[in-house]
Write a protein that holds these residues in place. Sequence first.
Motif, PDB file in Angstrom:
ATOM      1  N   THR A  18       0.831  -1.205   0.000  1.00  0.00           N
ATOM      2  CA  THR A  18       0.000   0.000   0.000  1.00  0.00           C
ATOM      3  C   THR A  18       0.863   1.252   0.000  1.00  0.00           C
ATOM      4  O   THR A  18       1.838   1.344   0.754  1.00  0.00           O
ATOM      5  CB  THR A  18      -0.927   0.031   1.222  1.00  0.00           C
ATOM      6  OG1 THR A  18      -1.771  -1.114   1.207  1.00  0.00           O
ATOM      7  CG2 THR A  18      -1.797   1.292   1.223  1.00  0.00           C
ATOM      8  N   ARG A  29      -4.453  -6.967  -8.629  1.00  0.00           N
ATOM      9  CA  ARG A  29      -5.630  -6.117  -8.522  1.00  0.00           C
ATOM     10  C   ARG A  29      -5.301  -4.900  -7.662  1.00  0.00           C
ATOM     11  O   ARG A  29      -4.373  -4.917  -6.859  1.00  0.00           O
ATOM     12  CB  ARG A  29      -6.802  -6.912  -7.921  1.00  0.00           C
ATOM     13  CG  ARG A  29      -7.237  -8.064  -8.802  1.00  0.00           C
ATOM     14  CD  ARG A  29      -8.298  -8.910  -8.144  1.00  0.00           C
ATOM     15  NE  ARG A  29      -7.791  -9.659  -6.996  1.00  0.00           N
ATOM     16  CZ  ARG A  29      -8.518 -10.523  -6.302  1.00  0.00           C
ATOM     17  NH1 ARG A  29      -9.780 -10.736  -6.625  1.00  0.00           N
ATOM     18  NH2 ARG A  29      -7.992 -11.177  -5.290  1.00  0.00           N
ATOM     19  N   ASN A  30      -6.082  -3.847  -7.842  1.00  0.00           N
ATOM     20  CA  ASN A  30      -5.823  -2.600  -7.124  1.00  0.00           C
ATOM     21  C   ASN A  30      -7.088  -2.094  -6.440  1.00  0.00           C
ATOM     22  O   ASN A  30      -8.185  -2.217  -6.982  1.00  0.00           O
ATOM     23  CB  ASN A  30      -5.314  -1.527  -8.096  1.00  0.00           C
ATOM     24  CG  ASN A  30      -4.011  -1.918  -8.764  1.00  0.00           C
ATOM     25  OD1 ASN A  30      -3.008  -2.092  -8.098  1.00  0.00           O
ATOM     26  ND2 ASN A  30      -4.038  -2.057 -10.078  1.00  0.00           N
ATOM     27  N   LYS A  38      -3.609   3.426  -1.777  1.00  0.00           N
ATOM     28  CA  LYS A  38      -3.633   2.631  -2.999  1.00  0.00           C
ATOM     29  C   LYS A  38      -2.966   1.296  -2.716  1.00  0.00           C
ATOM     30  O   LYS A  38      -1.759   1.225  -2.476  1.00  0.00           O
ATOM     31  CB  LYS A  38      -2.911   3.387  -4.117  1.00  0.00           C
ATOM     32  CG  LYS A  38      -3.531   4.755  -4.406  1.00  0.00           C
ATOM     33  CD  LYS A  38      -2.751   5.524  -5.469  1.00  0.00           C
ATOM     34  CE  LYS A  38      -3.386   6.884  -5.729  1.00  0.00           C
ATOM     35  NZ  LYS A  38      -2.633   7.660  -6.747  1.00  0.00           N
ATOM     36  N   THR A  39      -3.783   0.233  -2.737  1.00  0.00           N
ATOM     37  CA  THR A  39      -3.308  -1.103  -2.388  1.00  0.00           C
ATOM     38  C   THR A  39      -3.293  -2.003  -3.611  1.00  0.00           C
ATOM     39  O   THR A  39      -4.277  -2.082  -4.340  1.00  0.00           O
ATOM     40  CB  THR A  39      -4.200  -1.726  -1.299  1.00  0.00           C
ATOM     41  OG1 THR A  39      -4.150  -0.918  -0.129  1.00  0.00           O
ATOM     42  CG2 THR A  39      -3.725  -3.133  -0.942  1.00  0.00           C
ATOM     43  N   SER A  40      -2.176  -2.700  -3.813  1.00  0.00           N
ATOM     44  CA  SER A  40      -2.033  -3.660  -4.903  1.00  0.00           C
ATOM     45  C   SER A  40      -1.914  -5.055  -4.309  1.00  0.00           C
ATOM     46  O   SER A  40      -1.164  -5.276  -3.350  1.00  0.00           O
ATOM     47  CB  SER A  40      -0.780  -3.351  -5.737  1.00  0.00           C
ATOM     48  OG  SER A  40      -0.869  -2.070  -6.320  1.00  0.00           O
TER      49      SER A  40
END
Length: 261
Positions: free
Chosen positions: A127, A155-156, A149-151
């Motif tokens: 994140t 997926r994001n 913003k989390t990957s």
Amino acid sequence: MTKQFLWVTLAVGVSLTLQTKRGQAQETAPMIIKATQVFTPPDGGDDPNPPQETSIMVYIKGNHVKSESKSDVQHTIVLVDKDAKKTTQLYENQGRKYGYYSIDTPRTTPRQPRLDSAGNPRPRPSTNIDYIDTTMTIAGYKCKKALAKTSFAGRNIVTEIWYTEDLPIKEPIQTGGRGFGFGGFNQLKGFPMAFTTTVFNGATIQYKVTKVTVNADIKDSEFDVPKGYDVKPESERPRGQGFGGFRGGPGGGPGGPPPGD
């Protein structure tokens, strides 16, 4: 979507760290936090469920925390005793009252990575937080905006957060004691007062603190297990439930079917 999946987002646990502005731990004044959370199913498809609202009450006194959430589908209580390193999760649904407790003990062996269906280690979410130069007042507190913003697994997720630096609490109120499967809250410069996010299946979660009472009159008995609950150790939780309950969706849901059903 089943009611069990709705419970993924509805029952509330807590992970709260008290701190001074210098970052040193200290006991804060007794506090009550009132909030609401709305889960909206994804658009389209054959999902018959309307938006589901949950009322949330969090009580903080010394090293004890109680989080209680109520909705049309479930009533959940989470009790945290930091001195005893004990967390108790209580569920009331389908006319039954039950719960499980766990003790946080030092880990003696390295944590094993979670594996995917092919036996490969699952990647951990990462994140990044962007701070936005704008403010808004929520429940009487000046709040600043951030985007987490989390990957994860290709997926994001982008979560819009409004946080305040005027409360001596670092971490957010989390669903199920574990959060929603996205991160970043523990990296914030303050306490989250509101957030909006869209989860992987297109459903949205909106959370907002509506009232904060500092120096609240909270009885010690508020943190006792209410009468009528059958509470067992976490090791006796039925298979198919994770910590936080039935795994009906991302992160595991807080509750699921009562034992024996």
